[in-house]
Design a protein around this motif. Structure first.
Motif, PDB file in Angstrom:
ATOM      1  N   LEU A  63       0.817  -1.204   0.000  1.00 36.58           N
ATOM      2  CA  LEU A  63       0.000   0.000   0.000  1.00 36.58           C
ATOM      3  C   LEU A  63       0.855   1.260   0.000  1.00 36.58           C
ATOM      4  O   LEU A  63       0.455   2.295  -0.526  1.00 36.58           O
ATOM      5  CB  LEU A  63      -0.920   0.002   1.225  1.00 36.58           C
ATOM      6  N   ALA A  64       2.047   1.175   0.587  1.00 32.08           N
ATOM      7  CA  ALA A  64       2.909   2.358   0.650  1.00 32.08           C
ATOM      8  C   ALA A  64       3.494   2.710  -0.699  1.00 32.08           C
ATOM      9  O   ALA A  64       3.676   3.894  -1.023  1.00 32.08           O
ATOM     10  CB  ALA A  64       4.035   2.126   1.657  1.00 32.08           C
ATOM     11  N   GLY A  65       3.799   1.722  -1.531  1.00 34.06           N
ATOM     12  CA  GLY A  65       4.413   2.001  -2.820  1.00 34.06           C
ATOM     13  C   GLY A  65       5.760   2.683  -2.623  1.00 34.06           C
ATOM     14  O   GLY A  65       6.608   2.223  -1.876  1.00 34.06           O
ATOM     15  N   GLY A  66       5.956   3.830  -3.269  1.00 30.59           N
ATOM     16  CA  GLY A  66       7.218   4.550  -3.149  1.00 30.59           C
ATOM     17  C   GLY A  66       7.222   5.602  -2.059  1.00 30.59           C
ATOM     18  O   GLY A  66       8.160   6.391  -1.956  1.00 30.59           O
ATOM     19  N   ALA A  67       6.186   5.640  -1.234  1.00 33.95           N
ATOM     20  CA  ALA A  67       6.112   6.645  -0.172  1.00 33.95           C
ATOM     21  C   ALA A  67       7.126   6.346   0.923  1.00 33.95           C
ATOM     22  O   ALA A  67       7.326   5.194   1.310  1.00 33.95           O
ATOM     23  CB  ALA A  67       4.706   6.701   0.408  1.00 33.95           C
ATOM     24  N   GLN A  68       7.751   7.400   1.428  1.00 36.63           N
ATOM     25  CA  GLN A  68       8.699   7.279   2.548  1.00 36.63           C
ATOM     26  C   GLN A  68       8.079   7.710   3.868  1.00 36.63           C
ATOM     27  O   GLN A  68       8.431   7.209   4.933  1.00 36.63           O
ATOM     28  CB  GLN A  68       9.928   8.150   2.264  1.00 36.63           C
TER      29      GLN A  68
END
Length: 262
Positions: A63-68
């Motif tokens: 769900l986060a994908g490329g999010a930091q």
């Protein structure tokens, strides 16, 4: 000073002598079986723990994908909070609305994720299947269009462009399937029991008005987390994605508690 119970030790030793084993073979066999079952149960539970823990982590990462990082607030986030984050140079931000809905025909719960397609493309990639195409007229013209992973589409017999009823806090809403996703990236989360729709449609279905659940963030060149914190109001907080989704973290903590008490 602890005392050693020599008598108890001697009795245990006598119970494992050859003469005792010959006299009580069934008792010995049952003891060995009991110990073996206990060890097997322990190993099985630890294997199950590792498997479920890994599944929780995969869901969070998918769900986060490329999010930091993610932006949250003690109250509800608004579009003004998103604008404040985007005012920081080098920050990629994607608003998210997320909640549970029900498929009325069999009362199955499904996760609904509302995305801003333009902003979200910078953080996550939703891969369409090779042999199934996007239904552009449905996507562009239908008010509550959504896309879903191929697995749930096949299992429920949904058709591209077809109607699907979803029940949320706002009541039963007629939605339309506009695309089918490969089981990759975010579409892998929750075993594919998830649908994605435009953020406005998700807000209506989940009765969120103009509220946002969170804003996923990725820092580009020159952007710092301190700059983001300075840009937002005091009620907002910036968390590492590694902190995990609160739903998954809660379930994981409950599972860990159960294992400890067994």
């Amino acid at each position: 000073r602890p005392r050693v119970n020599v008598r108890a030790i001697a009795q245990q030793m006598l119970c494992t002598t050859p003469s005792h084993l010959r006299r009580y073979p069934l008792r010995y066999a049952l003891s060995v079986i009991s110990i073996s079952v206990a060890v097997a149960l322990f190993v099985s539970m630890r294997g199950t723990q590792a498997s479920i823990t890994a599944a929780f982590r995969r869901n969070v990462e998918a769900l986060a994908g490329g999010a930091q990082y993610r932006l949250k607030a003690s109250d509800r986030l608004r579009m003004a909070d998103l604008a404040a984050v985007e005012s920081v140079a080098g920050v990629k931000a994607a608003p998210i609305v997320q909640g549970a809905a029900i498929i009325p025909e069999d009362r199955q719960t499904i996760m609904v994720v509302g995305l801003d397609a333009r902003r979200d493309a910078a953080l996550r990639k939703l891969q369409f299947t090779d042999n199934l195409t996007l239904d552009l007229p449905t996507l562009l013209m239908r008010k509550n269009a959504f896309v879903a992973p191929a697995g749930i589409v096949a299992s429920r017999g949904w058709k591209l462009g077809g109607e699907v009823k979803l029940s949320g806090p706002s009541g039963v809403t007629t939605c339309h399937l506009a695309g089918i996703l490969a089981a990759e990236g975010p579409a892998r989360a929750l075993g594919g029991n998830i649908v994605f729709m435009e953020i406005g449609a998700a807000q209506r279905l989940l009765a969120r008005k103009d509220a946002i659940d969170r804003v996923d963030l990725a820092l580009g060149d020159g952007a710092t987390i301190e700059a983001v914190r300075r840009a937002v109001r005091p009620e907002c907080r910036v968390e590492s994605v590694g902190g995990g989704d609160p739903t998954f973290e809660y379930l994981y903590a409950q599972f860990q508690t159960i294992l400890v008490t067994v």
